[in-house]
Structure formats: C-alpha cells, structure tokens
Design a protein around this motif. Sequence first.
Motif, PDB file in Angstrom:
ATOM      1  N   ASP A 178       1.229   5.947   4.642  1.00  0.00           N
ATOM      2  CA  ASP A 178       0.012   6.704   5.133  1.00  0.00           C
ATOM      3  C   ASP A 178       0.601   8.132   5.775  1.00  0.00           C
ATOM      4  O   ASP A 178       1.674   8.160   6.114  1.00  0.00           O
ATOM      5  CB  ASP A 178      -0.568   5.973   6.380  1.00  0.00           C
ATOM      6  CG  ASP A 178      -1.757   5.024   5.888  1.00  0.00           C
ATOM      7  OD1 ASP A 178      -2.078   5.368   4.917  1.00  0.00           O
ATOM      8  OD2 ASP A 178      -1.730   3.999   6.674  1.00  0.00           O
ATOM      9  N   ARG A 212      -8.069  -1.632   7.805  1.00  0.00           N
ATOM     10  CA  ARG A 212      -7.508  -2.438   6.675  1.00  0.00           C
ATOM     11  C   ARG A 212      -6.997  -3.658   7.594  1.00  0.00           C
ATOM     12  O   ARG A 212      -6.523  -3.695   8.683  1.00  0.00           O
ATOM     13  CB  ARG A 212      -6.396  -1.821   6.099  1.00  0.00           C
ATOM     14  CG  ARG A 212      -6.961  -0.733   5.202  1.00  0.00           C
ATOM     15  CD  ARG A 212      -5.956   0.061   4.346  1.00  0.00           C
ATOM     16  NE  ARG A 212      -6.376   0.829   3.015  1.00  0.00           N
ATOM     17  CZ  ARG A 212      -5.907   1.970   2.828  1.00  0.00           C
ATOM     18  NH1 ARG A 212      -4.952   2.667   3.721  1.00  0.00           N
ATOM     19  NH2 ARG A 212      -6.403   2.345   1.746  1.00  0.00           N
ATOM     20  N   GLU A 236     -14.920   2.111   6.081  1.00  0.00           N
ATOM     21  CA  GLU A 236     -14.408   3.541   6.234  1.00  0.00           C
ATOM     22  C   GLU A 236     -15.383   4.260   6.751  1.00  0.00           C
ATOM     23  O   GLU A 236     -16.540   4.063   6.602  1.00  0.00           O
ATOM     24  CB  GLU A 236     -13.820   3.838   4.656  1.00  0.00           C
ATOM     25  CG  GLU A 236     -15.103   3.957   3.848  1.00  0.00           C
ATOM     26  CD  GLU A 236     -14.589   4.383   2.295  1.00  0.00           C
ATOM     27  OE1 GLU A 236     -13.669   5.157   2.285  1.00  0.00           O
ATOM     28  OE2 GLU A 236     -15.447   4.173   1.498  1.00  0.00           O
ATOM     29  N   GLN A 239      -9.856   4.437   7.387  1.00  0.00           N
ATOM     30  CA  GLN A 239     -10.089   3.191   6.617  1.00  0.00           C
ATOM     31  C   GLN A 239      -9.566   2.068   7.486  1.00  0.00           C
ATOM     32  O   GLN A 239      -8.328   2.052   7.473  1.00  0.00           O
ATOM     33  CB  GLN A 239      -9.381   3.515   5.322  1.00  0.00           C
ATOM     34  CG  GLN A 239      -9.282   2.113   4.371  1.00  0.00           C
ATOM     35  CD  GLN A 239     -10.621   1.981   3.661  1.00  0.00           C
ATOM     36  OE1 GLN A 239     -10.862   2.968   2.997  1.00  0.00           O
ATOM     37  NE2 GLN A 239     -11.543   1.045   3.825  1.00  0.00           N
ATOM     38  N   MET A 282       0.919  -1.332   0.092  1.00  0.00           N
ATOM     39  CA  MET A 282      -0.105   0.023   0.152  1.00  0.00           C
ATOM     40  C   MET A 282       0.892   1.336  -0.046  1.00  0.00           C
ATOM     41  O   MET A 282       2.074   1.129   0.367  1.00  0.00           O
ATOM     42  CB  MET A 282      -0.878   0.187   1.248  1.00  0.00           C
ATOM     43  CG  MET A 282       0.077   0.024   2.457  1.00  0.00           C
ATOM     44  SD  MET A 282      -1.129  -0.070   3.995  1.00  0.00           S
ATOM     45  CE  MET A 282      -1.637   1.707   3.908  1.00  0.00           C
ATOM     46  N   VAL A 298      -3.038  -6.346   1.488  1.00  0.00           N
ATOM     47  CA  VAL A 298      -3.842  -5.570   2.480  1.00  0.00           C
ATOM     48  C   VAL A 298      -5.059  -5.585   1.941  1.00  0.00           C
ATOM     49  O   VAL A 298      -5.450  -5.244   0.824  1.00  0.00           O
ATOM     50  CB  VAL A 298      -3.261  -3.952   2.374  1.00  0.00           C
ATOM     51  CG1 VAL A 298      -4.193  -3.188   3.135  1.00  0.00           C
ATOM     52  CG2 VAL A 298      -1.766  -4.204   2.958  1.00  0.00           C
ATOM     53  N   ARG A 299      -6.234  -5.696   2.738  1.00  0.00           N
ATOM     54  CA  ARG A 299      -7.664  -5.769   2.199  1.00  0.00           C
ATOM     55  C   ARG A 299      -8.389  -4.576   2.913  1.00  0.00           C
ATOM     56  O   ARG A 299      -8.267  -4.322   3.892  1.00  0.00           O
ATOM     57  CB  ARG A 299      -8.160  -6.980   2.605  1.00  0.00           C
ATOM     58  CG  ARG A 299      -9.583  -7.073   1.975  1.00  0.00           C
ATOM     59  CD  ARG A 299     -10.303  -8.477   2.244  1.00  0.00           C
ATOM     60  NE  ARG A 299     -10.275  -8.902   3.811  1.00  0.00           N
ATOM     61  CZ  ARG A 299     -11.325  -8.669   4.617  1.00  0.00           C
ATOM     62  NH1 ARG A 299     -12.600  -7.910   4.207  1.00  0.00           N
ATOM     63  NH2 ARG A 299     -11.304  -8.884   5.725  1.00  0.00           N
ATOM     64  N   ASP A 300      -9.008  -3.830   2.192  1.00  0.00           N
ATOM     65  CA  ASP A 300      -9.921  -2.879   2.892  1.00  0.00           C
ATOM     66  C   ASP A 300     -11.300  -3.566   3.394  1.00  0.00           C
ATOM     67  O   ASP A 300     -11.833  -4.075   3.017  1.00  0.00           O
ATOM     68  CB  ASP A 300     -10.367  -1.772   2.036  1.00  0.00           C
ATOM     69  CG  ASP A 300      -9.130  -0.825   1.538  1.00  0.00           C
ATOM     70  OD1 ASP A 300      -8.197  -0.980   2.207  1.00  0.00           O
ATOM     71  OD2 ASP A 300      -9.184   0.053   0.396  1.00  0.00           O
ATOM     72  N   SER A 335      -6.018   3.337   8.564  1.00  0.00           N
ATOM     73  CA  SER A 335      -5.281   4.388   7.704  1.00  0.00           C
ATOM     74  C   SER A 335      -5.985   5.709   8.048  1.00  0.00           C
ATOM     75  O   SER A 335      -7.547   6.057   7.685  1.00  0.00           O
ATOM     76  CB  SER A 335      -5.132   4.057   6.312  1.00  0.00           C
ATOM     77  OG  SER A 335      -4.359   3.107   6.069  1.00  0.00           O
ATOM     78  N   ALA A 352      -4.675  -5.904  11.907  1.00  0.00           N
ATOM     79  CA  ALA A 352      -5.606  -4.904  11.505  1.00  0.00           C
ATOM     80  C   ALA A 352      -5.089  -3.549  11.853  1.00  0.00           C
ATOM     81  O   ALA A 352      -4.372  -3.219  12.955  1.00  0.00           O
ATOM     82  CB  ALA A 352      -6.854  -5.104  12.159  1.00  0.00           C
ATOM     83  N   ALA A 398      -4.130  -6.606   7.150  1.00  0.00           N
ATOM     84  CA  ALA A 398      -2.949  -7.204   6.368  1.00  0.00           C
ATOM     85  C   ALA A 398      -2.653  -8.534   6.634  1.00  0.00           C
ATOM     86  O   ALA A 398      -2.885  -9.085   7.843  1.00  0.00           O
ATOM     87  CB  ALA A 398      -1.755  -6.172   6.556  1.00  0.00           C
TER      88      ALA A 398
END
Length: 624
Positions: free
Chosen positions: A134, A178, A192, A176, A131, A187-189, A167, A164, A180
């Motif tokens: 940040d 996320r 949000e 957000q 990613m 990384v998965r969203d 961001s 977890a 990992a």
Amino acid sequence: PVPPRDPNAITSPDGTKAAFIRDHNLWLRDLETGAETTLTTDGIEDYGYATNNAGWVKRDSPVLLWSPGSDRIATFQHDGRGVGMMYMSTTRVGHPELSAWKYPLPGDSLIFRISRVVIHLDGPRVVRLQMPPDPHRSSTTDHVAGAGGVFLDVEWSDDGSRLAFLSNSRDHKHAQLRVADPETGAVRDVLEETEETFFESGSRAANWRVLEASNEVIWFSKRHNWGHLYRYDLSSGDLLGRITTGDWNVRQLLRVDEESRTLYFTGVGREPGDPYFQYLYRIGMDGTGLTLLTPDSANHTVTLSPDGDHFVDSYSTPVSPPVTVVRNLDGEIVIELERADISRLAESGWRPPEPFTVKARDGETDLHGLMYKPTRFDPSRTYPVVNYLYPGPQSGSVGSRSFRPSRGDKQAIAELGFIVVEVDAMGTPGRSKAFHDAYYGNMGDNGLPDQVGMIRQLGARHPWMDLDRVGIWGHSGGGFASTAGILRYPDFYKVAVSQAGNHDNRSYEDDWGEKWQGLLETYPDGTTNYDNQANQLVAENLQGKLLLAHGTMDTNVPAYNTLLVVDALIAANKDFDLIMLPNRGHGFGNEPYMMRRRWDYFVRHLLGVEPPVYEIGAEGRPVS
C-alpha cells in the motif's frame, strides 16, 4: 532488576512485553526478565519492519498494533528503497554535521510503501498479507502512525482472529476496507469509497468500526456533503442504511454498544450558535433515537468512564471558563466536579477575545472568528489591524473553541496598539464538505479571499479599525499563507511576518501536497498544476514589508522552501528581511527572540514607532 521503561518500545495490552526496533528488525522484550527475542530477521536498511518515518517526521519507536490477546502484532515492512533524500547540516565551529534521510516529495516516482504483515509471537513467525504494498497513507492524517506509534486505520477483532484495515490511495481519493486472516494472510475486500477531492474517515480519528457479532460495518462518509455514519453488511459490502443525517457533522465515534445497538459520538453544527462547538450524542444503529447528551451551549470535551455508564463533561467557550461535571448516559448531571474561578484573572485586567461572525466569499456562508483588543481600548482612536491565520486545510486559524486564558501572543500584540483578528476561512474543516473543498487544487488561495473579506466587513462595522494599515502573520502553513497574502494582495496587506512557511509544496512532504493539491502534473508548456500555489512565482508583486524566518534544521518544512522565495525576491530586486535561526527545528515561533522580532516588526512598520530595547523573558517569567 526490572529494566527501565524504553520510550522507543510499545508495550503489549497485558503489560508483560514490549516491541521495539533494532537493526531494522522488530524485537520483543520480556518486561519481567528483560530477555530479548528477535521477531523478524530479514529487515534491512530502507526495508525495515515497523519503521516510523513519514519524511516530515521520523522516530526510533515502531509503528504497530498489538492484538487484544497480546499474542500478535499488526505492522508492515517499510519500503524506502529508491525514495529521494533530504539533507541538512548543523551550524557550528568546524565541520558541520550532516543529517540525511528519506523524504519523498510530490511527484516523486517512488514514495514510501508498506507491505503489511502479522507477526505471531508463537515461533515467532511472520505472515504476509496476500496483497500488493500500500502507499504510505492513512485516512485521518499525513502519517500511518498515531499517538504512541499506533498503526492507523487498522482494527483487530476481540479474539484476534480477524484484522480489518483501510488501504488508502496515494492521492487520498480512494479508500478500500479490507479484512485479513492473520493465520493465512488471505485478504478480502469489503467496501470502498471514492471522492473527487480527498477522503477522510473522521476528524483526527477514524470513525469506521467492524462489528463481528452482527456481521456489520459502521462507516463514515461525506458523500452527501456532511460527515455521517452508515451501516454496511460485512459479508456482502451492501449498504444497510444511514444512521445519521442532516446538515451537520459527526466528529468522532466514541463508543459502540453492540448489545443495545447504540452509538455515542461527538458532533458539530447541529445546535444553534457557534457551529464549531462540540456536543455528545446518542443514537440507535437503525438511525432512531438521536439524543443530545450535553445540552449547554458550549464546547464540550467528553471522557467516557471505563464501564461506559457515565462520562465526564468539561464545557466552556472562548469567553466563559470551564465547568466540569459527571453525567449519566441520559445526559443528567450526577455531580459537579469543578467550576473554574477566573476572578483573579479578571482583576488583573485580562479580557477575553470577542467572537464575531462575517460572510464568506460567497456572500452567504457564515464565518466565525475572534477579535483581540487592547485592554485600554479607546473607540475614539484608530488602530492598525493584524491578521493571524493558519489556512489548514487540516485545521483552522482559531483552534479550539474551549476557554483559554491565552491564545498564543495575540492579546500581547493587541496590547501594543493593534486590533488582532482571526477567522476560520473556507478551505478548513468542521463544516460541510464543499466548505472544506473550497480551494482543493489551489493551495495558493490559502483562504485569503475570506481573510481579506473578513477584515473589510469588520472595518465597515468598526470605524476604529484602520484598513490602510493591515498586517498578517503565521507559522508553517500560516507562514506560507502570510507570504501569499502580501504577494497576492499587495494593495491590502502592508506588512507580513512569515515563519517556517512551506512556500512551494513541491518542496514539502509528498502526503501533504498530493492530498490537498493533487498529484503533480506537468503540462506540455512546462507549467504544472502546482504553479498556482508557489509563492516564489509571485515574488515580483512585493510592495510592503516582509519578514521571512526559518530554522536551518527544520526537518518538517525544510528551509529550502523559504530560500526559494528569497532567491526570487533577489531576482526581482525586492527589499525584504530575513532571519535564519541556526540549528532550530520547526517550532521556533514562540521562542523569545522570534516573538520580539515579530512584535517589533509590526510596531515599526504599522504603528510607525521605533520599539524600545527589551528582552522577552529577561525577568525569568514564562513566555509561552
């Protein structure tokens, strides 16, 4: 021999090793043998690993989060390349010593960035999360490091197989969640949240949790004007339901019992009385069974037992001393541990502050504060008023609602012949989101309309309050606000003592201004959206007596903030008083000299009396 404990190292959960920084890289020390191993090798100046620098505060210790198994470390590579510098120099005979470090400001094109990594001790090896970097932001404070260097807004799964994190956007408006994979860096969203002003995930601590066993997320939001808990699906990010509701706030989520699907949390504003009193509650994850576990009308400080079957509850109010008990998880008292005895304090002539309630600027909302009177108070006399304030926006003037025998030197000032008052104005936390947002984008407000309104309302109730003689003082944000008070309300405040003020937040740390004032914008005519908060731009309004004070080595709020006001006052041909305390940092406010000067300033200019010659602490007694 066992090496001495390193205060700049963070020990693993199993207690066998500690991580520390050397030459911009992260190292590992075996606490039994003292053997050291480098965990990273490519760290360089301004791009080191686990660097603990937010500009306004910096330390040599790292920022990281150990996995529960003590075999992995979540941290980051801290990118300060291109970030602006801050400079200060010591005062001494001969050449001064220069301090220079990275310190980003609002509007800078580059601020600190963090590139997230997971360090595996086997190898060792570094896995970079897939990613972009940040912004250097968290959802609970203006640093990514918490107490002890813990990496904020980051959470390991129990087995260390999932990481977890949040961001947070540069302007704090977007968060957000996320997840990992520590092995691959994928990384998965998940979900949000976006706010028009600023997002916070809790009060001084994050209230979000990832529950692997049930594939859920406990989430915190003020989207409906009050801080409440929500339940989401970890896979889809879909909302499963609200857990808490109502016109009150969840403060801190203390425990999640996944087996019984029960949450334990502190909350404020739900019970009658002072809305800042904290209580402990229990509720089911489906939103049923909300139970108050600390029924006494007081401020409750709660500590859960390690086994989760009991908790220690110490409760008190500003006027009643603490009682400490052990309760079970139904709130029943198992044993009373201690009941504070303040009889000797009372015999000495001590008196507690008096709580009061007034209306806010809207004429509807209740504001809560404390009043301090001289112990020999005479209602037939009139007394000048001194207004202490801290405007926040991250906290308020009054502080804790627990019992304190002394709240700074406020009672001491009252003993000199004043009525001292403080109130938590709109723009401070603990109430509704709208209450906290009251002056977002206009920090020059500082809650002052409520401070002035509070004094006027109290004056109407109490003829012994002389509203023609009103002073104001504060430190840091309170220094900013006290100067704003005498400049923006020159017909009301006659005397101000301003210590270590961040008088123009363009000259203070980036995270602060950009969260509460917004990102810096410059308009076509050259004005900016920060002009409404800059004290030097209203310096020509000064009519009363103003004492400015600042430490020359204040690495939190640089002294240049005060000097901006000084320069403007000189340009406006205004008389004022200035104390520059050589080599002092940010916390000089209660050292004996500053305290004496503060007292004397109010005595001289509000009471109209020349103070005697004296020295606080001259007899070796404590002064704070």
